[in-house]
Design an enzyme around this catalytic site. Sequence first.
Site, mmCIF file in Angstrom:
data_model
loop_
_atom_site.group_PDB
_atom_site.id
_atom_site.type_symbol
_atom_site.label_atom_id
_atom_site.label_comp_id
_atom_site.label_asym_id
_atom_site.label_seq_id
_atom_site.Cartn_x
_atom_site.Cartn_y
_atom_site.Cartn_z
ATOM 1 N N GLY A 234 37.129 78.533 31.338
ATOM 2 C CA GLY A 234 36.448 77.390 30.738
ATOM 3 C C GLY A 234 35.140 77.808 30.104
ATOM 4 C CG ASN A 235 33.498 75.843 27.197
ATOM 5 O OD1 ASN A 235 32.924 74.778 27.430
ATOM 6 N ND2 ASN A 235 34.585 75.915 26.435
ATOM 7 N NE ARG A 236 27.236 79.693 31.110
ATOM 8 C CZ ARG A 236 27.189 80.047 32.391
ATOM 9 N NH1 ARG A 236 27.002 79.120 33.315
ATOM 10 N NH2 ARG A 236 27.315 81.306 32.754
ATOM 11 C CB SER A 237 31.091 72.210 26.631
ATOM 12 O OG SER A 237 30.978 70.934 26.052
ATOM 13 C CB ALA B 250 32.860 73.874 23.865
#
Length: 398
Positions: free
Chosen positions: A208-211, A276
Site C-alpha cells: 500500500g501507500n501512505r495516502s 494514490a
Amino acid sequence: MADLHGKKIILGISGSIAAYKSAFLTRLLVKAGASVRVLMTPAAAQFISPLTLSTLSKNPVYSDVQSEAGWNNHVELGLWADAMIIAPATANTLARLAGGICDNMLSAVYLSARCPVFFAPAMDVDMWHHPATQENLRKLRTYGNEIIPVEHGELASGLVGEGRMAEPETIVAFLTEQFLRRQDLAGKKVLITAGPTYEAIDPVRFIGNRSSGKMGIAIAEEAASRGARVTLVLGPSALRAKHPGIDTIHVESAREMYVRATAQFPECDIAVLSAAVADYRPVKVADQKLKKEDGTPKLELERTPDIAAALGEMKQAGQRIIGFALETNNETANARKKLEKKNFDLIVLNSLRDAGAGFQHDTNKISILSQDNKTRHFELKTKAEVAKDIINTLLPIL
C-alpha cells in the site's frame, strides 16, 4: 444589490464591541430577502440588546441553550439554515469552536449545523496575530469553514492594524458571492477517485501507500457544495465524506477502483483522479497467512491497471479530466509529461520536498499545469482551500 431571497441565515454574535455592527448586518440580510435567526452569547448581550436584534430580524433571539426554547431549537436551527455567520467572532469564540467546546447556544448550534459556516473575526491586532489565534483559524478552515478577512484600521484599543471585523456590506457581499459560487457546478456529474489502494500479499499483508484520502474527499465536498452530483470511489481510508450529495463507492484494490471508475466515467462530465493507486501487485496471492518458518517469501509483481490512461483513452468531447502527480524530482517536467501522455486537461502537482504537502497532512502546496503550457503556483493552504483552487481553475475550461 445583494440578493439572498429565500435564504435562511443564522447570525451568531459573540461578545465584542463590534457587536454593534450586527444590527446593521441583520438589517442588510433581511433587506436582501433572507430569513434571519439570531443567536447571542451571554457576553454579546452586554454590548447590544437582544430586543434590538429581535425587532430587526422579526424573530426571537436565542441565547440560553439550557432554556426550554434553546434546548428545543439548537438542533433544529442547525438543520434549518442555509448558512451560519458568526459576526463578530472573538478570539475566545474562535478557540471554543475550534476545540469543539459546547457551553452556550452559539456553540451548540455551530456543532449541529450542516450548512456552510462563515466567521467574521474581530479583535485587537496582537490578539489577531497571536499564534494561538492563527492556529484556531487554521483548524476551523480544515473543518470546511470560511473565514471572512479582517480589515485594517483603527481598533477599539486605539491601535491601528489588522483585526477589525469586516463591514456589514462586505459580509453580505461575501455571503452572496459564496451562494452564487456554490451553484457553478449545478447539473454536472463528477467522478473522483481518492485514497490508497491495498494489493494483497496474503489474507493479512498487503502492498500500500501512505495516502489518507483527505485531498480527494475535500475535492468531493467542494464539488458537491457547488451543486455537482459526485461519485467518490474511495480506497481504504478511515475518513468519510459528509455531504449528502456524495455517493461513495468503497474499494480496496487497484483492480476494483479501475472497474468502478471506468464504469462510472462515460456518464460523467468531470473526473478528478486524486487516488494514490498502487503501480504493482503480487502476481500470486497466498490463501493462508505466510509463516516465518516457511522462509523469506519472494514476491513476483505485475503492473496494476492504469486507471488514468484508460479514462484518457475513453474521454469524449466535452469531458474533462484532472490528474495528480506526486513527484520527488524533476517535478514540473514529469508532471507535464504525464499531463500529455494521459490526455489530461489539468494536472495537480505536489512535491514531497515541500513541507506540509503530500500524504496525511491537513495542508497541501500545489501547482496546476494546463494543456496551454501554463503553470499556476499556489501557496501552502488547507486541503479544503486547495480543493477550491482546483475547482476554480477547472471552471473556465468546462
